[in-house]
Design a protein around this motif. Structure first.
Motif, PDB file in Angstrom:
ATOM      1  N   SER A   1      30.477  50.566  46.403  1.00  0.00           N
ATOM      2  CA  SER A   1      31.398  50.022  47.388  1.00  0.00           C
ATOM      3  C   SER A   1      32.414  51.069  47.837  1.00  0.00           C
ATOM      4  O   SER A   1      32.498  52.159  47.270  1.00  0.00           O
ATOM      5  CB  SER A   1      32.128  48.824  46.783  1.00  0.00           C
ATOM      6  N   HIS A   2      33.190  50.713  48.862  1.00  0.00           N
ATOM      7  CA  HIS A   2      34.395  51.503  49.099  1.00  0.00           C
ATOM      8  C   HIS A   2      35.422  51.116  48.036  1.00  0.00           C
ATOM      9  O   HIS A   2      35.233  50.159  47.290  1.00  0.00           O
ATOM     10  CB  HIS A   2      34.923  51.330  50.528  1.00  0.00           C
ATOM     11  N   ASN A   3      36.499  51.851  47.929  1.00  0.00           N
ATOM     12  CA  ASN A   3      37.419  51.668  46.807  1.00  0.00           C
ATOM     13  C   ASN A   3      38.246  50.396  46.965  1.00  0.00           C
ATOM     14  O   ASN A   3      38.757  50.096  48.040  1.00  0.00           O
ATOM     15  CB  ASN A   3      38.341  52.881  46.694  1.00  0.00           C
ATOM     16  N   HIS A   4      38.360  49.665  45.864  1.00  0.00           N
ATOM     17  CA  HIS A   4      39.151  48.438  45.836  1.00  0.00           C
ATOM     18  C   HIS A   4      40.230  48.519  44.766  1.00  0.00           C
ATOM     19  O   HIS A   4      40.050  49.156  43.722  1.00  0.00           O
ATOM     20  CB  HIS A   4      38.262  47.221  45.532  1.00  0.00           C
ATOM     21  N   SER A   5      41.339  47.855  45.057  1.00  0.00           N
ATOM     22  CA  SER A   5      42.414  47.665  44.083  1.00  0.00           C
ATOM     23  C   SER A   5      42.267  46.275  43.491  1.00  0.00           C
ATOM     24  O   SER A   5      42.170  45.289  44.234  1.00  0.00           O
ATOM     25  CB  SER A   5      43.781  47.799  44.766  1.00  0.00           C
ATOM     26  N   PHE A   6      42.272  46.197  42.156  1.00  0.00           N
ATOM     27  CA  PHE A   6      42.026  44.935  41.465  1.00  0.00           C
ATOM     28  C   PHE A   6      43.297  44.424  40.808  1.00  0.00           C
ATOM     29  O   PHE A   6      44.018  45.177  40.138  1.00  0.00           O
ATOM     30  CB  PHE A   6      40.939  45.115  40.403  1.00  0.00           C
ATOM     31  N   MET A   7      43.554  43.138  40.993  1.00  0.00           N
ATOM     32  CA  MET A   7      44.661  42.448  40.331  1.00  0.00           C
ATOM     33  C   MET A   7      44.096  41.326  39.476  1.00  0.00           C
ATOM     34  O   MET A   7      42.970  40.873  39.655  1.00  0.00           O
ATOM     35  CB  MET A   7      45.628  41.843  41.357  1.00  0.00           C
ATOM     36  N   GLY A   8      44.927  40.854  38.551  1.00  0.00           N
ATOM     37  CA  GLY A   8      44.501  39.737  37.713  1.00  0.00           C
ATOM     38  C   GLY A   8      43.701  40.237  36.528  1.00  0.00           C
ATOM     39  O   GLY A   8      44.180  41.049  35.728  1.00  0.00           O
ATOM     40  N   ASN A   9      42.459  39.780  36.424  1.00  0.00           N
ATOM     41  CA  ASN A   9      41.629  40.103  35.272  1.00  0.00           C
ATOM     42  C   ASN A   9      41.575  41.610  35.014  1.00  0.00           C
ATOM     43  O   ASN A   9      41.336  42.399  35.925  1.00  0.00           O
ATOM     44  CB  ASN A   9      40.218  39.557  35.498  1.00  0.00           C
ATOM     45  N   LEU A  10      41.784  41.990  33.754  1.00  0.00           N
ATOM     46  CA  LEU A  10      41.851  43.409  33.407  1.00  0.00           C
ATOM     47  C   LEU A  10      40.492  44.085  33.369  1.00  0.00           C
ATOM     48  O   LEU A  10      40.406  45.317  33.397  1.00  0.00           O
ATOM     49  CB  LEU A  10      42.533  43.571  32.037  1.00  0.00           C
TER      50      LEU A  10
ATOM     51  N   THR B   1      37.713  43.422  35.444  1.00  0.00           N
ATOM     52  CA  THR B   1      36.853  43.243  36.613  1.00  0.00           C
ATOM     53  C   THR B   1      36.124  44.532  36.974  1.00  0.00           C
ATOM     54  O   THR B   1      36.722  45.600  37.075  1.00  0.00           O
ATOM     55  CB  THR B   1      37.667  42.781  37.835  1.00  0.00           C
ATOM     56  N   ASN B   2      34.807  44.420  37.153  1.00  0.00           N
ATOM     57  CA  ASN B   2      33.988  45.546  37.594  1.00  0.00           C
ATOM     58  C   ASN B   2      32.790  45.000  38.355  1.00  0.00           C
ATOM     59  O   ASN B   2      32.726  43.796  38.641  1.00  0.00           O
ATOM     60  CB  ASN B   2      33.554  46.418  36.404  1.00  0.00           C
ATOM     61  N   ALA B   3      31.853  45.845  38.689  1.00  0.00           N
ATOM     62  CA  ALA B   3      30.733  45.441  39.530  1.00  0.00           C
ATOM     63  C   ALA B   3      29.887  44.332  38.913  1.00  0.00           C
ATOM     64  O   ALA B   3      29.205  43.597  39.635  1.00  0.00           O
ATOM     65  CB  ALA B   3      29.851  46.648  39.830  1.00  0.00           C
TER      66      ALA B   3
ATOM     67  N   ASN C   1      45.957  46.519  38.495  1.00  0.00           N
ATOM     68  CA  ASN C   1      45.748  47.118  37.173  1.00  0.00           C
ATOM     69  C   ASN C   1      44.673  48.197  37.144  1.00  0.00           C
ATOM     70  O   ASN C   1      44.605  48.964  36.188  1.00  0.00           O
ATOM     71  CB  ASN C   1      45.470  46.033  36.126  1.00  0.00           C
ATOM     72  N   HIS C   2      43.829  48.276  38.162  1.00  0.00           N
ATOM     73  CA  HIS C   2      42.890  49.391  38.235  1.00  0.00           C
ATOM     74  C   HIS C   2      42.254  49.436  39.622  1.00  0.00           C
ATOM     75  O   HIS C   2      42.336  48.475  40.386  1.00  0.00           O
ATOM     76  CB  HIS C   2      41.803  49.324  37.152  1.00  0.00           C
ATOM     77  N   THR C   3      41.649  50.573  39.942  1.00  0.00           N
ATOM     78  CA  THR C   3      40.877  50.715  41.176  1.00  0.00           C
ATOM     79  C   THR C   3      39.473  51.191  40.809  1.00  0.00           C
ATOM     80  O   THR C   3      39.286  51.934  39.842  1.00  0.00           O
ATOM     81  CB  THR C   3      41.520  51.720  42.158  1.00  0.00           C
ATOM     82  N   LEU C   4      38.489  50.743  41.584  1.00  0.00           N
ATOM     83  CA  LEU C   4      37.094  51.119  41.361  1.00  0.00           C
ATOM     84  C   LEU C   4      36.351  51.107  42.692  1.00  0.00           C
ATOM     85  O   LEU C   4      36.728  50.375  43.615  1.00  0.00           O
ATOM     86  CB  LEU C   4      36.404  50.124  40.413  1.00  0.00           C
TER      87      LEU C   4
END
Length: 282
Positions: A30-39, A41-43, A13-16
């Protein structure tokens, strides 16, 4: 064949450039991550903020957990699949009836960005490595994938908990892999074994395909190997029900907790997502 698992299906749902486990409270570090699940999620995410978040990209609303992994790039462009990804929750031990749900607040990561090719190949969490089309058991991203195929990777997380710590300084030591089908004495609690199967719509010449690189403290840039992180944001009653009904019950369950091959066994969630199978919480 006897199974003891249920699966979750979630989309990215997003990358950060964030990692709330390894670099908490440090957005962009960080290096870039792809996040699933919780809408959300951040640092700065914690298990508590996940539970109070706005929602999830998983098909089960009660799973507000955060799942994240290094973003895949083709050249300088991110590759993000729109498809539902598969996260298996399995038994990692032979006596599957001993598996208990993750405790509230648990978090850890599996694999390592620092792994060499040989370490990745021989790690206890490796299932099939990198795959595409008819190309299987690759320990680095293949240089060519049949046109129209998808790249995917499968990897298993540790599934034995020390029973005390929800996290540890290295975010790994409180968890361990089973040995000969049993949890070691210093990590005696069997919890679900997460096996993530992640896919990307990328094929053909793969020489420019890579995971998000990591900038080191000295300014050098390092290529990374496969790894992923988990932070528990489950409704604990629903997680307990799915664990007891599906894993401990020896079933092969959909995300709603029914075994399509054994309809007589019942379900955990009805079609509307309401809990209909009550777990033993004692």
């Amino acid at each position: 064949m006897t199974h003891h698992e249920f699966q979750m299906n979630c989309t990215v749902n997003h990358t950060l450039f964030d990692d709330p486990l390894i670099l908490p409270g440090q957005p962009g570090a960080s290096h870039n991550h792809s996040f699933m699940g919780n809408l959300d999620t951040n640092a700065s995410s914690t298990p508590d903020t996940l539970l109070n978040g706005s929602g999830t990209s998983c098909t089960v609303a009660q799973d507000k957990s955060a799942y994240w992994f290094p973003t895949l790039y083709r050249g300088d462009n991110q590759v993000i699949s729109p498809d539902l990804q598969t996260i298996y929750y399995k038994s990692g031990i032979i006596d599957y009836k001993k598996v208990r749900p993750f405790p509230a607040g648990l978090r850890f990561y599996a694999g390592s960005p620092m792994f060499t090719e040989d370490q990745f190949k021989n790690a206890p969490g490796t299932v099939e490595g990198w795959e595409c089309g008819d190309s299987t058991k690759n320990w680095t991203i293949p240089t060519y994938c049949a046109p129209g195929s998808q790249l995917n990777v499968r990897y298993q997380a540790p599934s034995c908990w020390d029973g005390v710590h929800l996290d540890s300084a290295d975010h790994r030591s409180h968890m361990a892999y089973p040995v000969d089908g049993e949890c070691p004495t210093d990590h005696p609690v069997a919890v679900p074994m997460i096996e993530m199967k992640i896919s990307w719509p990328v094929s053909g010449d793969m020489t420019g395909v890579h995971l998000a690189p990591m900038t080191m403290p000295d300014g050098s840039v390092m290529n990374v190997n496969w790894h992923y992180d988990f932070m528990n944001g489950w409704d604990q009653t629903v997680l307990s029900a799915l664990t007891q009904h599906c894993i401990d019950g020896g079933l092969q369950c959909t995300p709603h907790g029914n075994d399509i091959y054994k309809p007589w066994a019942g379900t955990v969630l009805d079609d509307a997502g309401n809990l209909v199978w009550q777990p033993n919480l004692t």
